[in-house]
Design an enzyme around this catalytic site. Structure first.
Site, mmCIF file in Angstrom:
data_model
loop_
_atom_site.group_PDB
_atom_site.id
_atom_site.type_symbol
_atom_site.label_atom_id
_atom_site.label_comp_id
_atom_site.label_asym_id
_atom_site.label_seq_id
_atom_site.Cartn_x
_atom_site.Cartn_y
_atom_site.Cartn_z
ATOM 1 N N LYS A 231 45.740 -125.203 30.822
ATOM 2 C CA LYS A 231 44.396 -124.964 30.300
ATOM 3 C C LYS A 231 44.388 -124.988 28.770
ATOM 4 C CE LYS A 231 42.122 -124.713 34.132
ATOM 5 N NZ LYS A 231 41.109 -125.740 34.489
ATOM 6 N N TYR B 14 49.579 -122.658 34.822
ATOM 7 C CA TYR B 14 48.122 -122.689 34.698
ATOM 8 C C TYR B 14 47.695 -122.456 33.257
ATOM 9 C CZ TYR B 14 43.206 -121.551 35.617
ATOM 10 O OH TYR B 14 41.833 -121.535 35.609
#
Length: 273
Positions: free
Chosen positions: A183, A179
């Site tokens: 991002k 994640y």
């Protein structure tokens, strides 16, 4: 991919509070929002609709997407997967065909992927899935939306792209490598795209919030974590307010940047002095 129109009066504001008096100059403009079925995507759709924006809503969850559309005015519902290029192309074509133009694209579709696992325990398929939605999805949507955004910018000298990243692009928590990496990639994707599009009238910015009370966050952290949190929590509507400002012509000088909304945590030193 399926499409269907929805028409209902816009709610006063996404969080039920009175609208402020600042005219964001968005009335009558158009926007495509991905990940609009819930969380920040839904809040963004409602906030834009409240400002008079005609919205096209894209998500895989058709039933939840219709709930979002019920709070918007003349919303176009587009059921599709941002990782499937054919579905993305069809969705963008449907949005432009229905709205007549495309002034803004907001990419909110995202997944957290495996949480709490070290990389030695993460399957390649799970790693790829996170990047497919969080990064490649934005790439596909914008690849197909850019002609319409360029056309809108040639008329109004103003078109906008906003990408939903996370403070996980600049700080990290244990067990969230896929994640965090995705991002961070999304933030740099937005920055690089703003450079490529300089002078075109299309601005590209990113919003990077810390923990937001959304179904995805509750799924990752557990709902009990939000009962009496020992950390500051934002609402989806608060994040949506940042997005709406960056979409609007009021922020015309803001380009190629990331709005980090994390209560100042990233600015703090870990030094005990």
């Amino acid at each position: 991919m399926t499409t269907s129109p929805s028409s209902r009066a816009a709610i006063p504001a996404p969080d039920g509070s009175p609208k402020d008096d600042m005219d964001l100059q968005l009335d009558g403009t158009t926007a495509l929002i991905t990940g609009a079925a819930s969380g920040i995507g839904r809040a963004t759709a409602l906030a834009l609709a409240t400002e008079g924006v005609r919205v096209a809503l894209l998500d895989r969850d058709g039933s939840a997407l219709k709930e979002t559309a019920n709070g918007c005015r003349d919303a176009l519902v587009l059921v599709g997967d941002v990782t499937d290029e054919d579905q993305v192309a069809a969705a963008v074509d449907a949005a432009v065909g229905s709205l007549g133009r495309l002034d803004a694209v907001v990419c909110c579709a995202g997944i957290s992927g495996p949480v709490g696992s070290g990389i030695e325990d993460i399957e390649l398929a799970d790693w790829n899935a996170v990047f497919a939605v969080n990064v490649t999805g934005a790439f596909l949507v914008l690849t197909h939306a850019l002609p319409a955004l360029r056309a809108a910018a040639s008329v109004s000298s103003s078109a906008s792209v906003v990408l939903l990243a996370s403070d996980s692009a600049v700080v990290a928590s244990p067990g969230m490598v896929p994640y965090c990496a995705s991002k961070a990639a999304l933030v740099q994707f937005g920055r690089a795209l703003s450079v490529d599009l300089a002078g075109s009238g299309i601005r590209v910015n990113t919003v990077a919030p810390s923990i937001v009370d959304t179904p995805m966050s509750r799924g990752d952290l557990g709902s009990a974590a939000f009962d009496d949190p020992g950390f500051p929590v934002q609402t989806a509507a608060e994040v949506a307010a940042h997005v709406v400002y960056l979409v609007s012509p009021r922020s015309r000088a803001v380009n190629g940047t990331t709005l980090l909304s994390d209560f100042g945590y990233a600015a703090r030193s870990g030094s005990p002095a």
